[in-house]
Design an enzyme around this catalytic site. Structure first.
Site, PDB file in Angstrom:
ATOM      1  N   PHE B 121       0.856  -1.186   0.000  1.00 50.01           N
ATOM      2  CA  PHE B 121       0.000   0.000   0.000  1.00 50.01           C
ATOM      3  C   PHE B 121       0.889   1.232   0.000  1.00 50.01           C
ATOM      4  O   PHE B 121       2.074   1.150   0.332  1.00 50.01           O
ATOM      5  CB  PHE B 121      -0.895  -0.001   1.246  1.00 50.01           C
ATOM      6  CG  PHE B 121      -2.373   0.003   0.942  1.00 50.01           C
ATOM      7  CD1 PHE B 121      -2.930  -0.946   0.116  1.00 50.01           C
ATOM      8  CD2 PHE B 121      -3.206   0.963   1.511  1.00 50.01           C
ATOM      9  CE1 PHE B 121      -4.302  -0.948  -0.150  1.00 50.01           C
ATOM     10  CE2 PHE B 121      -4.578   0.969   1.259  1.00 50.01           C
ATOM     11  CZ  PHE B 121      -5.120   0.015   0.428  1.00 50.01           C
ATOM     12  N   GLN B 234      -8.091  14.501   4.286  1.00 48.95           N
ATOM     13  CA  GLN B 234      -7.510  13.660   3.239  1.00 48.95           C
ATOM     14  C   GLN B 234      -8.459  13.512   2.057  1.00 48.95           C
ATOM     15  O   GLN B 234      -9.582  13.040   2.217  1.00 48.95           O
ATOM     16  CB  GLN B 234      -7.176  12.272   3.787  1.00 48.95           C
ATOM     17  CG  GLN B 234      -6.579  11.361   2.722  1.00 48.95           C
ATOM     18  CD  GLN B 234      -5.969  10.111   3.316  1.00 48.95           C
ATOM     19  OE1 GLN B 234      -6.667   9.139   3.612  1.00 48.95           O
ATOM     20  NE2 GLN B 234      -4.671  10.131   3.522  1.00 48.95           N
ATOM     21  N   HIS B 236      -8.723  11.284  -0.853  1.00 46.99           N
ATOM     22  CA  HIS B 236      -8.182  10.031  -1.380  1.00 46.99           C
ATOM     23  C   HIS B 236      -8.002  10.209  -2.875  1.00 46.99           C
ATOM     24  O   HIS B 236      -8.900  10.711  -3.544  1.00 46.99           O
ATOM     25  CB  HIS B 236      -9.157   8.893  -1.081  1.00 46.99           C
ATOM     26  CG  HIS B 236      -8.615   7.519  -1.326  1.00 46.99           C
ATOM     27  ND1 HIS B 236      -8.302   7.076  -2.584  1.00 46.99           N
ATOM     28  CD2 HIS B 236      -8.314   6.516  -0.471  1.00 46.99           C
ATOM     29  CE1 HIS B 236      -7.843   5.834  -2.493  1.00 46.99           C
ATOM     30  NE2 HIS B 236      -7.837   5.477  -1.220  1.00 46.99           N
ATOM     31  N   LEU B 250     -15.273   5.186  -3.291  1.00 48.57           N
ATOM     32  CA  LEU B 250     -13.862   4.842  -3.184  1.00 48.57           C
ATOM     33  C   LEU B 250     -13.431   3.725  -4.126  1.00 48.57           C
ATOM     34  O   LEU B 250     -14.136   2.746  -4.330  1.00 48.57           O
ATOM     35  CB  LEU B 250     -13.577   4.405  -1.740  1.00 48.57           C
ATOM     36  CG  LEU B 250     -12.106   4.284  -1.378  1.00 48.57           C
ATOM     37  CD1 LEU B 250     -11.430   5.639  -1.448  1.00 48.57           C
ATOM     38  CD2 LEU B 250     -11.962   3.700   0.021  1.00 48.57           C
ATOM     39  N   GLU B 253      -6.848   1.681  -2.848  1.00 45.48           N
ATOM     40  CA  GLU B 253      -5.424   1.806  -3.141  1.00 45.48           C
ATOM     41  C   GLU B 253      -4.830   0.436  -3.478  1.00 45.48           C
ATOM     42  O   GLU B 253      -3.771   0.338  -4.088  1.00 45.48           O
ATOM     43  CB  GLU B 253      -4.752   2.379  -1.891  1.00 45.48           C
ATOM     44  CG  GLU B 253      -3.399   2.962  -2.074  1.00 45.48           C
ATOM     45  CD  GLU B 253      -3.014   3.809  -0.858  1.00 45.48           C
ATOM     46  OE1 GLU B 253      -3.872   4.530  -0.298  1.00 45.48           O
ATOM     47  OE2 GLU B 253      -1.851   3.737  -0.459  1.00 45.48           O
ATOM     48  N   ARG B 309      -0.913   9.284  -0.006  1.00 43.36           N
ATOM     49  CA  ARG B 309      -2.128   9.742  -0.676  1.00 43.36           C
ATOM     50  C   ARG B 309      -2.132  11.226  -1.002  1.00 43.36           C
ATOM     51  O   ARG B 309      -2.653  11.647  -2.033  1.00 43.36           O
ATOM     52  CB  ARG B 309      -3.345   9.405   0.200  1.00 43.36           C
ATOM     53  CG  ARG B 309      -3.633   7.931   0.213  1.00 43.36           C
ATOM     54  CD  ARG B 309      -4.732   7.592   1.191  1.00 43.36           C
ATOM     55  NE  ARG B 309      -5.078   6.173   1.087  1.00 43.36           N
ATOM     56  CZ  ARG B 309      -5.944   5.569   1.873  1.00 43.36           C
ATOM     57  NH1 ARG B 309      -6.570   6.235   2.841  1.00 43.36           N
ATOM     58  NH2 ARG B 309      -6.202   4.283   1.719  1.00 43.36           N
ATOM     59  N   HIS B 375     -12.155  11.950   1.934  1.00 43.36           N
ATOM     60  CA  HIS B 375     -12.170  10.601   2.467  1.00 43.36           C
ATOM     61  C   HIS B 375     -12.018  10.525   3.979  1.00 43.36           C
ATOM     62  O   HIS B 375     -12.654   9.709   4.628  1.00 43.36           O
ATOM     63  CB  HIS B 375     -11.048   9.820   1.801  1.00 43.36           C
ATOM     64  CG  HIS B 375     -10.977   8.368   2.160  1.00 43.36           C
ATOM     65  ND1 HIS B 375     -12.050   7.520   2.013  1.00 43.36           N
ATOM     66  CD2 HIS B 375      -9.974   7.611   2.666  1.00 43.36           C
ATOM     67  CE1 HIS B 375     -11.701   6.297   2.410  1.00 43.36           C
ATOM     68  NE2 HIS B 375     -10.462   6.334   2.825  1.00 43.36           N
ATOM     69  N   ARG B 410      -2.781  10.615   6.513  1.00 43.02           N
ATOM     70  CA  ARG B 410      -2.821   9.220   6.950  1.00 43.02           C
ATOM     71  C   ARG B 410      -2.388   8.293   5.826  1.00 43.02           C
ATOM     72  O   ARG B 410      -2.780   8.487   4.685  1.00 43.02           O
ATOM     73  CB  ARG B 410      -4.241   8.861   7.389  1.00 43.02           C
ATOM     74  CG  ARG B 410      -4.421   7.393   7.727  1.00 43.02           C
ATOM     75  CD  ARG B 410      -5.784   7.104   8.308  1.00 43.02           C
ATOM     76  NE  ARG B 410      -6.875   7.172   7.370  1.00 43.02           N
ATOM     77  CZ  ARG B 410      -7.149   6.237   6.446  1.00 43.02           C
ATOM     78  NH1 ARG B 410      -6.369   5.172   6.302  1.00 43.02           N
ATOM     79  NH2 ARG B 410      -8.197   6.374   5.655  1.00 43.02           N
TER      80      ARG B 410
END
Lengths: 247, 598
Positions: B121, B234, B236, B250, B253, B309, B375, B410
């Site tokens: 990730f 955030q 995303h 979403l 990732e 991200r 997100h 994050r």
């Protein structure tokens, strides 16, 4: 912009269908149209939803008489100009409009046995082969939309059976426990009387409607029934139990 | 006082996603009378949407991995603004929490030798995310839910909490209403755990469900809690962009972790042009090296598709703004040309299904169109790392409603682990606090009565404002003015807009009755959203630099001065906000040494 002709259940048990016309955009799903109706014409229209992506199982309703997730039904599925009828799930008591009281399902959940795994290996890991958990992972795809519960004729047409019948969703959960490679529950705990497995006459209505494509009947219910027969109705085992006094 | 249905518990947990469930389990195991309250049905919280996995240095795939590497990745991903102690506890305890989920029934995908498999990730040096295909959140919430049910914790579902009650400067309980009837409920409790999740519904393009209205952030502020890092939101990098009705949903990732790559309209893998100096040493600078990395960690550096991200979202935003985007205003995410169809369906079944059903796109044959989507809130209630305690006695928090753990950005996979690590700690902290109190704090019935009146207001009066319209206007306002790229003048426009909406919100008119009335529920949530939008905007104005999930056109670089501080925002009883800068907690030397190679 195309126009949807909706016939929506409004109110409680003594409610009625009300017709609405709502313009919609390309790519919309039924839930989008319901939201647009809510935002523009009927701000108090009750509808339950969360993820809008088929992952949470909140927005189940009966669309043209078929239980579906409203968020996964694209408007293109319905011929333009034809009326779409939206009703709450039939098997559960109506709270209001498209929202039903699904508390009965949570009651069944409380009756489920808890998984009891063997201790971990010395290094803290639990080793399980992927092939041994493939089936369990299929069962764990369940999003608890309760559409299988809604169509199951054991309770849909016979509410009196609800007292002794856990329903397909929970047969899937029982099977998931029973087939966990490291679980130590007895079969008595997972397939014994009390869940109403015998009521099911494997018509596969639940399998047909599962939005996650879980093979509820073939992979969960039939194996559980077989285990039940083996464990409790095998004449040799019955004799053995009598002789040994065990089980 | 109005007729409240009244309950009394030692510990009241608000929110039943991963953090709330884990907190309630811990509190119940410790013997406290525990209740959990949630706005939706049990098991439907936003955790269910988490896809890619839970980050934990189990070292099952790469034996080189350990908590120190995870800690370092987390801090660097957060641009060093994280609360170091939270990041340390998180990295140290996540493996045990994952094994605990397995003990309670979670079936993670396996390695060849039968241990828990881990996937790559963004921002994680090693493959670290324990996962179940791309539906890890569902596995986690169902596992925790079943454990909670087995423990017999009292569950109040479809009940919305609207205010916390205080006795002087300590927590005394909460008030709310049953969504199905509108009936008011009063909880008296020795301790409250906020685990209400996020606030994405304040922005127009979001991955969040209807619940993400920042209730907990607002409840904390009303009760006098300090909020930190509220400027960091955030976006995303990969949400769906087409058709319009699914915009923002979403796209995990994990698509990039499993070999997918981002391309612009000419097919260029543009991420190679957006590698920031901070990550240059560990990021591949050629397509050949990036592709080799999936199988060879020793001799190849990671693909820039898997930068943190914030970096990827900014890069996509820049490509689209430069006119190099996809037809519907995103970019392409291509796994079809890079991995066999069977592999894609096995690793990403939910993505396959989602694109097929909602967009008519077969991701094994054609690229996806993706773009940034709001997100996750990095900011929230300031809590003690060990116990989850806030500055308000008896008020605890865990998960997205708290700030500090993730700094300014994050990493993917660090949320699910955050939920269980700090859910457990907050449950423990609250249980210990409750055990130390002889009696439930006194009830100030005037507080409860005030809630009753404010909730009934939308039914009375002759206002004409529609709550759905006001919400949409707030979302558009924040999307345009406090989005991925921010400026002083835009944010001041947002503040003016928020003030205008707040004034109009006093004239909201709700039709219908008190039974399951979404228009009324939204009118109540709207007040929370306006409070949180203002707190986020004021914090963002204060931070005159760009860092993580806060990018300013007028201050495009990171600043050394702002690297040392959290922006703290507080709301006074009269509704006035105060914003200040406060020093970050100092990291001990032995942990600082982990960063000396940078």
């Amino acid at each position: 912009m195309p126009t949807a002709h909706l016939r929506v259940w409004r109110g409680t048990d003594d409610g009625e269908y009300v017709e609405y016309e709502v313009e919609y955009d390309e790519g919309m799903v039924v839930l989008d149209v319901v939201h647009r109706l809510q935002a523009t014409q009927t701000p108090d229209l009750a509808v339950r939803w969360n993820c809008k992506a088929g992952k949470c199982g909140s927005c189940s309703a009966e669309i043209n008489g078929k239980p579906r997730l409203q968020c996964m039904q694209r408007m293109e599925l319905y011929p333009e100009g034809e009326t779409i009828t939206l009703a709450p799930l039939k098997t559960f008591p109506i709270i209001r409009d498209l929202v039903t009281n699904v508390a009965w399902n949570y009651d069944q959940a409380r009756a489920m046995p808890e998984l009891r795994l063997r201790p971990a290996d010395a290094d803290g890991n639990r080793r399980m082969a992927q092939i041994d958990i493939d089936r369990g992972q299929e069962f764990h795809k369940c999003i608890e939309c309760y559409i299988c519960q809604d169509v199951c004729h054991v309770i849909r047409d016979h509410p009196e059976n609800m007292a002794g019948f856990a329903g397909p969703r929970f047969f899937v959960q029982l099977a998931s426990i029973a087939m966990h490679p490291l679980d130590t529950n007895t079969r008595r705990a997972t397939v014994d009387h009390g869940f109403g497995l015998d009521y099911c006459n494997i018509t596969k209505c639940c399998t047909d409607v599962c939005p996650e494509g879980i093979h509820i009947t073939d992979n969960a219910i039939i194996p559980l029934k077989e285990r039940r027969v083996d464990e409790f109705h095998d004449p040799l085992r019955i004799i053995a139990r009598k002789l040994t006094g065990r089980g | 006082m109005a007729d409240f249905e009244t309950h009394e518990f030692d510990v009241l947990v608000i929110g039943a996603g991963g953090a709330g469930l884990r907190a309630a389990i811990e509190s119940a195991v410790l013997g406290q009378r525990t209740a959990i309250v949630c706005k939706s049905l049990l098991g439907k919280a936003h955790t269910v949407m988490a896809e890619g996995g839970i980050a934990a240095a189990l070292s099952n795939v790469y034996s080189e991995d350990n908590w120190r590497v995870h800690f370092r990745d987390t801090m660097r991903g957060g641009k060093m603004l994280n609360n170091w102690r939270m990041a340390q506890l998180h990295a140290q305890e996540a493996p045990d929490r994952v094994r605990e989920l397995e003990e309670w029934g979670a079936l993670f995908d396996r390695t060849e030798d039968g241990r828990i498999l881990q996937r790559d990730f963004g921002g994680h040096r090693y493959a670290r995310l324990a996962h179940v295909g791309d539906r890890t959140g569902l596995e986690m919430i169902r596992t925790l839910q079943q454990r909670l049910v087995a423990l017999g914790v009292d569950v109040f579902q479809e009940l919305t909490v609207t205010r916390l009650l205080t006795d002087g400067d300590r927590i005394a309980g909460a008030v709310g209403y049953w969504r199905d009837s509108g009936r008011l409920v009063l909880f008296r409790a020795k301790a409250v755990v906020l685990a209400t999740g996020g606030l994405g519904k304040i922005w127009a393009i979001t991955s969040n469900s209807w619940e993400g209205t920042g209730d907990g952030h607002a409840l904390a502020m009303y009760a006098g809690a300090d909020m930190i890092d509220m400027e960091f939101v955030q976006f995303h990098p990969t949400g769906m962009v087409w058709p319009p009705s699914v915009r923002g949903i979403l796209v995990t990732e994990g698509v990039r972790g499993d070999g997918g790559t981002l391309r612009n309209q000419s097919g260029e893998r543009f991420m190679f042009r957006y590698i920031p100096p901070m990550f240059a040493a560990e990021t591949a600078d050629s397509e050949e090296e990036a592709d080799r990395w999936y199988d060879d960690r020793q001799h190849a550096r990671r693909t820039p598709d898997l930068l943190p991200r914030d970096e990827v979202a900014r890069a996509i935003n820049a490509e689209v703004r430069a006119g190099r985007g996809s037809p519907h205003g995103g970019v392409f995410l291509d796994i079809a040309s890079r991995r066999p169809a069977e592999y894609i369906k096995r690793r990403l079944p939910s993505m396959y299904h989602q694109f097929k059903e909602l967009a008519g796109v077969d991701i094994t044959r054609e690229p996806m169109e993706v773009g940034p989507t709001c997100h996750y809130a990095m900011g929230g209630m300031r809590v003690d790392a060990e116990t989850g305690a806030s500055n308000v006695a008896g008020l605890y928090g865990a998960g997205e409603v708290t700030g500090g753990m993730h700094g300014s950005n994050r990493l993917g996979g660090n949320s699910l682990s955050d939920l269980v690590v700090f859910g457990r700690r907050a449950g423990m902290g609250a249980a210990q606090h409750a055990a130390g109190l002889q009696a439930v704090p006194a009830l100030d019935s005037s507080q409860a009565s005030a809630c009753d009146e404010s909730m009934e207001a939308p039914f009375r009066g002759d206002g004409k404002e529609n709550p759905y319209t006001l919400h949409r206007e707030l979302q558009d306002l924040m999307q345009v003015n406090v989005g991925i790229i921010r400026t002083d003048s835009d944010m001041r426009a947002a503040l003016a807009g928020i003030a205008g909406l707040r004034e109009r919100a006093t004239r909201v008119k709700v039709e219908g009755g008190a039974a399951y009335n979404p228009g009324w529920h939204l009118a109540i949530d709207l007040g929370h959203m306006l409070t949180v939008a203002e707190a986020a905007t004021r914090s963002a104005l204060e931070r005159k630099e760009s860092r993580g999930g806060h990018t300013r056109d007028d201050f495009p670089n990171a600043s050394g001065e702002f690297a040392k501080v959290n922006v703290v925002v507080r709301r006074a009883a009269d509704g006035a906000f105060s914003v200040s800068q406060e020093s970050l907690p100092a990291m001990p030397a032995e942990l600082q040494r982990l960063f000396e190679e940078d």
